[in-house]
Design a protein around this motif. Structure first.
Motif, PDB file in Angstrom:
ATOM      1  N   LYS A  15       0.816  -1.221   0.000  1.00 36.86           N
ATOM      2  CA  LYS A  15       0.000   0.000   0.000  1.00 36.86           C
ATOM      3  C   LYS A  15       0.849   1.271   0.000  1.00 36.86           C
ATOM      4  O   LYS A  15       0.310   2.379  -0.098  1.00 36.86           O
ATOM      5  CB  LYS A  15      -0.918   0.015   1.228  1.00 36.86           C
ATOM      6  N   PHE A  16       2.176   1.110   0.106  1.00 33.04           N
ATOM      7  CA  PHE A  16       3.017   2.297   0.287  1.00 33.04           C
ATOM      8  C   PHE A  16       3.005   3.218  -0.928  1.00 33.04           C
ATOM      9  O   PHE A  16       2.819   4.433  -0.791  1.00 33.04           O
ATOM     10  CB  PHE A  16       4.457   1.893   0.617  1.00 33.04           C
ATOM     11  N   LYS A  17       3.206   2.685  -2.116  1.00 37.57           N
ATOM     12  CA  LYS A  17       3.295   3.550  -3.304  1.00 37.57           C
ATOM     13  C   LYS A  17       2.008   4.327  -3.552  1.00 37.57           C
ATOM     14  O   LYS A  17       2.063   5.554  -3.750  1.00 37.57           O
ATOM     15  CB  LYS A  17       3.706   2.723  -4.521  1.00 37.57           C
ATOM     16  N   PRO A  18       0.841   3.692  -3.549  1.00 32.97           N
ATOM     17  CA  PRO A  18      -0.377   4.500  -3.728  1.00 32.97           C
ATOM     18  C   PRO A  18      -0.599   5.488  -2.589  1.00 32.97           C
ATOM     19  O   PRO A  18      -1.146   6.576  -2.798  1.00 32.97           O
ATOM     20  CB  PRO A  18      -1.505   3.455  -3.791  1.00 32.97           C
ATOM     21  N   ALA A  19      -0.152   5.132  -1.375  1.00 26.48           N
ATOM     22  CA  ALA A  19      -0.287   6.053  -0.246  1.00 26.48           C
ATOM     23  C   ALA A  19       0.602   7.282  -0.445  1.00 26.48           C
ATOM     24  O   ALA A  19       0.202   8.415  -0.124  1.00 26.48           O
ATOM     25  CB  ALA A  19       0.067   5.347   1.060  1.00 26.48           C
ATOM     26  N   VAL A  20       1.811   7.068  -0.977  1.00 24.55           N
ATOM     27  CA  VAL A  20       2.711   8.199  -1.267  1.00 24.55           C
ATOM     28  C   VAL A  20       2.093   9.098  -2.328  1.00 24.55           C
ATOM     29  O   VAL A  20       2.124  10.330  -2.219  1.00 24.55           O
ATOM     30  CB  VAL A  20       4.098   7.703  -1.727  1.00 24.55           C
ATOM     31  N   GLU A  21       1.537   8.504  -3.357  1.00 25.55           N
ATOM     32  CA  GLU A  21       0.923   9.293  -4.438  1.00 25.55           C
ATOM     33  C   GLU A  21      -0.218  10.150  -3.906  1.00 25.55           C
ATOM     34  O   GLU A  21      -0.348  11.326  -4.268  1.00 25.55           O
ATOM     35  CB  GLU A  21       0.426   8.358  -5.538  1.00 25.55           C
TER      36      GLU A  21
END
Length: 233
Positions: free
Chosen positions: A117-123
């Motif tokens: 979930k990290f990449k979409p959370a960063v976006e």
């Protein structure tokens, strides 16, 4: 003591430390309207870089560096909180309402560890920052994705602040500071010290004492590096 109570108790110490660093950078920082959201946005993109996002090559997340980028965001977040306090006419060091807001937001938004979930959370975080604000609840979500809890965040924050003070006191602004120590960035040496400090249960020690201990250790290393750099010049 619950985590909510712990954050409420420890947050004021961190605001004091952040204010000291901000004063080193600019003695009237609170009136300058610095774009903290922009700084947080850039740190978030750097976190994505350390995590890895390229689909055309194999990348292994460097979670230590990702955590340090989140710590940098936390520095800007605290600065934004203090500037908001100043605008409202309350002490820059914060008030009980702000402490409760930060602690409560942590309790409500810290989800389970999930690297997927990290990449979409960063976006999502970047989009919010681009809108002109640093979303606290989304920041806690980023921390949760990589397993960065409050105790580790506080320790890493104190370590990074110790390093920031070291940098400022040794020519960071005028460009004379030496950032590479024995072939590694100073951040890497800091992480080595953090790993040792964890064994001393730093979460039970006052913030200034932890930061002071780490800074003294960093300074001793830097003194040697500075001598070696001078001899090689």
């Amino acid at each position: 003591m619950t985590m909510y109570e712990q954050i409420k108790q420890q947050l004021p110490e961190l605001l004091v430390i952040q204010n000291k660093l901000n004063l080193e950078v600019h003695e009237s920082w609170v009136t300058q309207n610095f774009p903290w959201y922009r700084a947080a946005l850039i740190e978030a993109t750097q976190a994505m870089g350390h995590f890895g996002w390229k689909w055309w090559k194999r990348e292994t997340p460097d979670l230590d560096q990702v955590k340090f980028e989140l710590v940098d965001i936390f520095c800007f977040l605290l600065s934004d909180v203090m500037q908001t306090c100043w605008r409202k006419g309350v002490p820059v060091s914060g008030d009980s309402a702000h402490f409760e807001y930060v602690a409560g937001s942590y309790s409500r938004n810290l989800q389970s560890y999930d690297l997927d979930k990290f990449k979409p959370a960063v976006e999502s975080f970047i989009r919010s920052c681009a809108g002109g604000s640093i979303p606290l609840h989304q920041f806690w979500g980023l921390c949760a994705c990589i397993g960065l809890d409050w105790d580790e965040l506080r320790l890493l924050y104190l370590g990074k602040q110790a390093l920031n003070h070291l940098r400022q006191e040794n020519g960071y602004q005028d460009g004379t500071y030496i950032k590479i120590w024995d072939g590694r960035e100073d951040n890497c040496h800091l992480m080595d010290l953090i790993d040792v400090t964890k064994f001393f249960k730093a979460h039970t020690v006052p913030a200034e004492e932890v930061a002071g201990h780490i800074k003294a250790q960093l300074q001793s290393i830097y003194d040697v590096i500075e001598v070696e750099h001078g001899q090689a010049a």
